[in-house]
Design an enzyme around this catalytic site. Structure first.
Site, PDB file in Angstrom:
ATOM      1  N   SER A   1       0.853  -1.189   0.000  1.00 11.68           N
ATOM      2  CA  SER A   1       0.000   0.000   0.000  1.00 11.68           C
ATOM      3  C   SER A   1       0.887   1.235   0.000  1.00 11.68           C
ATOM      4  O   SER A   1       2.038   1.188   0.467  1.00 11.68           O
ATOM      5  CB  SER A   1      -0.874   0.012   1.254  1.00 11.68           C
TER       6      SER A   1
ATOM      7  N   TYR B   1      -1.821   0.362  10.568  1.00 11.87           N
ATOM      8  CA  TYR B   1      -1.849  -0.107   9.178  1.00 11.87           C
ATOM      9  C   TYR B   1      -0.565   0.272   8.450  1.00 11.87           C
ATOM     10  O   TYR B   1       0.020  -0.537   7.728  1.00 11.87           O
ATOM     11  CB  TYR B   1      -3.064   0.485   8.469  1.00 11.87           C
TER      12      TYR B   1
END
Length: 260
Positions: A126, A139
């Site tokens: 990501s 995250y």
């Protein structure tokens, strides 16, 4: 026929990759925890469903995969948007287990097959791996660790004809991801994409994966960052019309998962 193994294939980018690769002539093994959904998708694309938890995967569970040309590590996800000082340590543990240790386990299990086939590993991380943002500590940390794993593996495989690529998606509109992140709060999940003109779809990332996978065996793409035009950086998202002149693209097949 080349063989692909895709984790997290019951929704989102994983499902998108499975569908596109199957249409392109690949034999596809789909792996995820949700039996009914996974088996339905596998049946639709003439693939093979293997029900497993990537954080606990064992060799006996993947015995049907006798040959592997491509491993796409898609299993992952985010939980919560809390500040570090208020973070839930259990959520952080879950994110690390799925994003990092799941990638580790599946890579370790399939690496002998990938070496034998001179294949390709594609890890879906990501843009969260490129820097922190408010509320994203857990995250971002998990995706940064997955990124470090990918980079270390690439260096450790020096001299071995296996390609190793990291794909770093920005905003991908796959609602299940945000629903999971916000514990089913549909309004919060919807707000993530409010007034964003054409965020990426799971199919968009699947096309990147397929393109990398189909490159000549000697061509390695180390990493590729993929964002919608509306998102220039992790902290630079434009909300509003971009004034596209052509008609909006036809909606892709329904694959759900969220902002990466």
């Amino acid at each position: 026929m080349k063989t692909a193994v895709i984790t997290g294939a019951s929704s989102g980018i994983g499902e998108g990759c499975a569908r596109l690769l199957a249409r392109s002539g690949w034999k596809v093994f789909l792996m995820a925890r949700r039996r009914e959904r996974l088996e339905n998708i596998a049946r639709e694309i003439n693939g093979h469903a293997i029900i497993l938890d990537v954080t606990k995967a064992q060799e006996v569970e993947i015995g049907l995969v006798t040959h592997c040309d491509l491993l796409v590590n898609c299993a992952g996800g985010a939980l919560g948007l809390d500040a570090v000082r208020q973070a839930n340590a259990d959520d952080w543990t879950s994110m690390f287990n799925t994003n990092v240790l799941g990638t580790l386990r599946m890579t370790q299990l399939l690496l002998p097959r990938l070496i034998a086939s001179q294949g390709c590993i594609i890890n879906i991380t990501s843009t969260a791996a490129l820097g922190g943002y408010e509320g994203g500590g857990g995250y971002c940390a998990a995706k940064s660790a997955q990124r470090a794993l990918t980079q270390s593996l690439r260096l450790e495989m020096k001299g071995v004809p296996v390609r190793i690529t990291e794909v770093l998606p920005g905003m991908v509109h796959t609602p299940e991801f945000s629903l999971n992140r916000f514990c089913g709060d549909a309004e919060r999940a919807k707000a993530v994409y409010e007034n964003v003109d054409r965020p990426l779809s799971a199919e968009d990332i699947a096309q990147v994966v397929a393109t990398v996978a189909e490159l000549p065996a000697h061509v390695n793409v180390d990493e590729i960052v993929v964002r919608p035009v509306a998102q220039r950086a992790q902290h630079a998202l434009f909300r509003g019309s971009l004034g596209w002149r052509e008609a909006p693209p036809v909606a892709h097949s329904p694959v759900n998962e969220g902002e990466r």
